[in-house]
Design a protein around this motif. Sequence first.
Motif, PDB file in Angstrom:
ATOM      1  N   LEU A 195       0.949  -1.213  -0.050  1.00  0.00           N
ATOM      2  CA  LEU A 195      -0.123   0.170  -0.057  1.00  0.00           C
ATOM      3  C   LEU A 195       0.823   1.340   0.003  1.00  0.00           C
ATOM      4  CD1 LEU A 195      -2.599  -0.834   2.559  1.00  0.00           C
ATOM      5  CD2 LEU A 195      -3.024  -0.979  -0.014  1.00  0.00           C
ATOM      6  N   ASN A 196       0.492   2.317  -0.911  1.00  0.00           N
ATOM      7  CA  ASN A 196       1.156   3.322  -0.648  1.00  0.00           C
ATOM      8  C   ASN A 196       0.719   4.299   0.262  1.00  0.00           C
ATOM      9  OD1 ASN A 196       2.670   2.621  -3.173  1.00  0.00           O
ATOM     10  ND2 ASN A 196       0.930   3.294  -4.527  1.00  0.00           N
ATOM     11  N   GLN A 197       1.239   5.390   0.704  1.00  0.00           N
ATOM     12  CA  GLN A 197       0.946   6.470   1.744  1.00  0.00           C
ATOM     13  C   GLN A 197      -0.326   7.309   0.864  1.00  0.00           C
ATOM     14  OE1 GLN A 197       3.702   9.383   2.812  1.00  0.00           O
ATOM     15  NE2 GLN A 197       2.299  10.596   4.095  1.00  0.00           N
ATOM     16  N   GLY A 198      -1.436   7.346   1.424  1.00  0.00           N
ATOM     17  CA  GLY A 198      -2.449   8.052   1.090  1.00  0.00           C
ATOM     18  C   GLY A 198      -3.397   7.090   0.364  1.00  0.00           C
ATOM     19  N   ASP A 199      -4.253   7.664  -0.588  1.00  0.00           N
ATOM     20  CA  ASP A 199      -5.522   6.559  -1.074  1.00  0.00           C
ATOM     21  C   ASP A 199      -5.102   5.491  -1.882  1.00  0.00           C
ATOM     22  OD1 ASP A 199      -7.321   8.527   0.022  1.00  0.00           O
ATOM     23  OD2 ASP A 199      -7.198   9.721  -1.784  1.00  0.00           O
ATOM     24  N   ASN A 316      -6.597  16.838  13.127  1.00  0.00           N
ATOM     25  CA  ASN A 316      -5.819  16.598  12.161  1.00  0.00           C
ATOM     26  C   ASN A 316      -4.438  16.875  12.487  1.00  0.00           C
ATOM     27  OD1 ASN A 316      -7.789  16.079   9.943  1.00  0.00           O
ATOM     28  ND2 ASN A 316      -8.305  18.536   9.642  1.00  0.00           N
ATOM     29  N   LEU A 317      -3.660  15.650  12.528  1.00  0.00           N
ATOM     30  CA  LEU A 317      -2.427  15.803  13.076  1.00  0.00           C
ATOM     31  C   LEU A 317      -1.314  15.429  11.649  1.00  0.00           C
ATOM     32  CD1 LEU A 317       0.084  15.677  14.805  1.00  0.00           C
ATOM     33  CD2 LEU A 317      -0.605  13.106  15.447  1.00  0.00           C
ATOM     34  N   LYS A 318      -0.419  16.308  11.476  1.00  0.00           N
ATOM     35  CA  LYS A 318       0.617  16.225  10.297  1.00  0.00           C
ATOM     36  C   LYS A 318       1.934  16.083  11.152  1.00  0.00           C
ATOM     37  CE  LYS A 318      -1.979  18.984   6.949  1.00  0.00           C
ATOM     38  NZ  LYS A 318      -1.869  20.182   5.935  1.00  0.00           N
ATOM     39  N   ILE A 319       2.546  15.154  10.731  1.00  0.00           N
ATOM     40  CA  ILE A 319       4.047  14.882  10.915  1.00  0.00           C
ATOM     41  C   ILE A 319       4.928  15.025  10.018  1.00  0.00           C
ATOM     42  CG2 ILE A 319       5.274  13.285  12.327  1.00  0.00           C
ATOM     43  CD1 ILE A 319       2.806  11.766  13.267  1.00  0.00           C
ATOM     44  N   ARG A 320       5.935  15.897  10.288  1.00  0.00           N
ATOM     45  CA  ARG A 320       6.884  16.457   9.197  1.00  0.00           C
ATOM     46  C   ARG A 320       8.190  15.775   9.807  1.00  0.00           C
ATOM     47  NH1 ARG A 320       4.612  22.345   7.763  1.00  0.00           N
ATOM     48  NH2 ARG A 320       2.645  21.711   6.780  1.00  0.00           N
ATOM     49  N   GLN A 326      16.356   9.010   8.472  1.00  0.00           N
ATOM     50  CA  GLN A 326      15.225   8.346   7.826  1.00  0.00           C
ATOM     51  C   GLN A 326      14.476   7.489   8.923  1.00  0.00           C
ATOM     52  OE1 GLN A 326      14.653   8.313   4.510  1.00  0.00           O
ATOM     53  NE2 GLN A 326      16.060   9.988   4.353  1.00  0.00           N
ATOM     54  N   GLY A 327      13.102   7.445   8.754  1.00  0.00           N
ATOM     55  CA  GLY A 327      12.080   6.492   9.603  1.00  0.00           C
ATOM     56  C   GLY A 327      11.738   7.121  10.960  1.00  0.00           C
ATOM     57  N   VAL A 328      12.102   8.226  11.090  1.00  0.00           N
ATOM     58  CA  VAL A 328      11.587   9.055  12.325  1.00  0.00           C
ATOM     59  C   VAL A 328      10.246   9.284  12.188  1.00  0.00           C
ATOM     60  CG1 VAL A 328      13.752   9.685  13.213  1.00  0.00           C
ATOM     61  CG2 VAL A 328      12.752  11.078  11.729  1.00  0.00           C
ATOM     62  N   VAL A 329       9.800   9.808  11.141  1.00  0.00           N
ATOM     63  CA  VAL A 329       8.364  10.198  10.929  1.00  0.00           C
ATOM     64  C   VAL A 329       7.588   8.788  11.012  1.00  0.00           C
ATOM     65  CG1 VAL A 329       6.819  11.320   9.517  1.00  0.00           C
ATOM     66  CG2 VAL A 329       8.819  12.333   9.870  1.00  0.00           C
ATOM     67  N   GLU A 330       7.794   8.052  10.504  1.00  0.00           N
ATOM     68  CA  GLU A 330       6.842   6.863  10.446  1.00  0.00           C
ATOM     69  C   GLU A 330       6.811   6.240  11.738  1.00  0.00           C
ATOM     70  OE1 GLU A 330       8.912   7.118   6.199  1.00  0.00           O
ATOM     71  OE2 GLU A 330       9.477   7.547   8.219  1.00  0.00           O
ATOM     72  N   ALA A 331       8.078   6.230  12.405  1.00  0.00           N
ATOM     73  CA  ALA A 331       8.099   5.689  13.812  1.00  0.00           C
ATOM     74  C   ALA A 331       7.005   6.576  14.803  1.00  0.00           C
ATOM     75  CB  ALA A 331       9.341   5.488  14.455  1.00  0.00           C
ATOM     76  N   ALA A 332       7.352   8.127  14.763  1.00  0.00           N
ATOM     77  CA  ALA A 332       6.532   8.773  15.364  1.00  0.00           C
ATOM     78  C   ALA A 332       4.895   8.558  14.993  1.00  0.00           C
ATOM     79  CB  ALA A 332       6.855  10.236  15.396  1.00  0.00           C
ATOM     80  N   ALA A 333       4.794   8.366  13.922  1.00  0.00           N
ATOM     81  CA  ALA A 333       3.186   8.237  13.373  1.00  0.00           C
ATOM     82  C   ALA A 333       2.597   6.936  14.016  1.00  0.00           C
ATOM     83  CB  ALA A 333       3.028   8.104  12.085  1.00  0.00           C
ATOM     84  N   ILE A 345       1.538  12.073   7.162  1.00  0.00           N
ATOM     85  CA  ILE A 345       3.080  12.207   7.429  1.00  0.00           C
ATOM     86  C   ILE A 345       3.813  12.740   6.017  1.00  0.00           C
ATOM     87  CG2 ILE A 345       2.733  10.373   9.095  1.00  0.00           C
ATOM     88  CD1 ILE A 345       4.247   8.581   7.131  1.00  0.00           C
ATOM     89  N   ASN A 346       4.895  13.314   6.322  1.00  0.00           N
ATOM     90  CA  ASN A 346       5.714  13.898   5.326  1.00  0.00           C
ATOM     91  C   ASN A 346       7.194  13.558   5.738  1.00  0.00           C
ATOM     92  OD1 ASN A 346       7.115  14.715   3.041  1.00  0.00           O
ATOM     93  ND2 ASN A 346       6.613  17.018   3.515  1.00  0.00           N
ATOM     94  N   PRO A 347       7.633  12.209   5.272  1.00  0.00           N
ATOM     95  CA  PRO A 347       8.846  11.720   5.562  1.00  0.00           C
ATOM     96  C   PRO A 347       9.976  12.277   5.280  1.00  0.00           C
ATOM     97  CG  PRO A 347       7.780  10.222   4.240  1.00  0.00           C
ATOM     98  CD  PRO A 347       6.729  11.162   4.564  1.00  0.00           C
ATOM     99  N   GLU A 348       9.976  13.106   4.076  1.00  0.00           N
ATOM    100  CA  GLU A 348      10.908  13.696   3.306  1.00  0.00           C
ATOM    101  C   GLU A 348      11.802  14.659   4.044  1.00  0.00           C
ATOM    102  OE1 GLU A 348      12.211  12.589   0.566  1.00  0.00           O
ATOM    103  OE2 GLU A 348      10.556  11.079   0.655  1.00  0.00           O
ATOM    104  N   PRO A 349      13.052  14.607   4.194  1.00  0.00           N
ATOM    105  CA  PRO A 349      13.654  15.929   4.910  1.00  0.00           C
ATOM    106  C   PRO A 349      13.449  17.097   4.494  1.00  0.00           C
ATOM    107  CG  PRO A 349      15.297  14.128   4.372  1.00  0.00           C
ATOM    108  CD  PRO A 349      14.006  13.776   3.489  1.00  0.00           C
ATOM    109  N   SER A 350      13.055  18.104   5.489  1.00  0.00           N
ATOM    110  CA  SER A 350      12.561  19.578   5.199  1.00  0.00           C
ATOM    111  C   SER A 350      13.702  20.391   4.473  1.00  0.00           C
ATOM    112  CB  SER A 350      12.142  19.914   6.435  1.00  0.00           C
ATOM    113  OG  SER A 350      13.253  20.301   7.310  1.00  0.00           O
ATOM    114  N   GLY A 351      15.007  19.880   4.686  1.00  0.00           N
ATOM    115  CA  GLY A 351      16.149  20.784   4.127  1.00  0.00           C
ATOM    116  C   GLY A 351      16.529  21.781   5.376  1.00  0.00           C
ATOM    117  N   VAL A 352      15.933  21.811   6.213  1.00  0.00           N
ATOM    118  CA  VAL A 352      16.178  22.567   7.310  1.00  0.00           C
ATOM    119  C   VAL A 352      16.312  21.669   8.706  1.00  0.00           C
ATOM    120  CG1 VAL A 352      15.556  24.678   8.944  1.00  0.00           C
ATOM    121  CG2 VAL A 352      15.109  24.766   6.388  1.00  0.00           C
ATOM    122  N   ASP A 353      17.273  21.755   9.382  1.00  0.00           N
ATOM    123  CA  ASP A 353      17.272  20.821  10.547  1.00  0.00           C
ATOM    124  C   ASP A 353      16.824  21.582  11.824  1.00  0.00           C
ATOM    125  OD1 ASP A 353      18.588  18.803   9.245  1.00  0.00           O
ATOM    126  OD2 ASP A 353      20.642  19.551   9.434  1.00  0.00           O
TER     127      ASP A 353
END
Length: 406
Positions: A195-199, A316-320, A326-333, A345-353
């Motif tokens: 299954l993909n993320q989303g629909d 509505n909870l969004k996790i970024r 890698q994997g921290v967003v999925e684990a938090a969710a 969720i958005n597991p991709e790095p934001s580019g800002v630490d």
Amino acid sequence: MKKRGYTVKRSRRYSPGGGYGSTPGYRRRRLQQRQRARKRRLAATIMTGGIILSVVLFLAVFWVARFRSSANSSDPGPAPVDTGQNIIMTAKDESGRLSQILVVVPGQQSGYSVYTIPPRTLADTPGYGFQRLDAVPDLGGQQLLDQTLANLLQVPIRYHVSFDYGAVELAANEAGTINFKADQAMATADQAITLNQGDNPTGAKRALEYLKASVNDGQAGPRIQALFYLGLHDAFVGKPELDRRNFARQLLQHIDTDMGDGFVDLFVNMTTAGQPFGVWPLPVKMSGSGTTWYLEPQPDQLQMLMTGSPQDAGINLKIRNGTSAQGVVEAAAAKLALLRYNITINPEPSGVDFDNTQIRCGTDVLKQGNAIHDLLGKGTIIKDETMEKQQIIVIIGGDLSLPELQ
């Protein structure tokens, strides 16, 4: 000699036709008139008698019915089903083995929480010690299964609904398309389901294959099973109430339940648009190996899950990802899923630490932000009035590592 004033009376003449009168046939006409008058009086008498008889009969029936109603007033008949009580739903596979267990818990205010329980879950069974749930009915029937689940979830069980596999097929086919809406990508160990993320809109036949495969997977299986029933629910929400009610009556012919027609009302209530509703898998951990593997409930997580409310699904909870890990967003969710919020969720790095985790909250969900902080163990809570009132955004920072979240 004065004459007296006499009043002169005209005498009747005898008619040659056989009667007295001034014209022939007078007696015959008089006789006909009398006969017609007699008939009119007779008809009026009959009509009046009929009306009186109808009134008497109506009053008699009315008072008899009223008397019977009064006599039976002490017998209220069967008590109506209270669909506000907990219900256990079970389904069997094509071989007759217990394969699906759901517990429906109505919310205190409104809505429903549905808990999917994998049949391979190990539970303390009264009189038998720890047993897999799919073996419990063979040991003590429905009553023993009820007690085992009541002890596990700490909720009483009142009603029962038992499906065979054909009823599950019937519901899936009626739904048409079932959307497996996943908060993150997932797959079974054998890759039979991905299954993909989303629909993930899925036809009825394929969705049933997913449901079968989920029973035999100890990792993603429990979550996939919950997604099936959530997607099934959502498919019915879009249908008119009359169609849903008619289908529930049809489905009632294919199940065993002690709810009677109350099942129809339950089905309609649960699939009403705007009704708070959520489906959550039992928090479990896979143990054992080979064909004897089983699932162990996680008591702390289970307790937190059971204290939630179906109204929480409206948050509505969004996790970024605020790091390059890698994997921290999925684990938090996965950890925050216990709160029952609508998670994306958005597991991709934001580019800002981000050095520290941020929990940004709309004005109505500061309390929920505190719950997130307690689960994660870290995070700075920030009230953000520019956000939607029911929205929370969690940005994972460098202070949370993957081992801490697992």
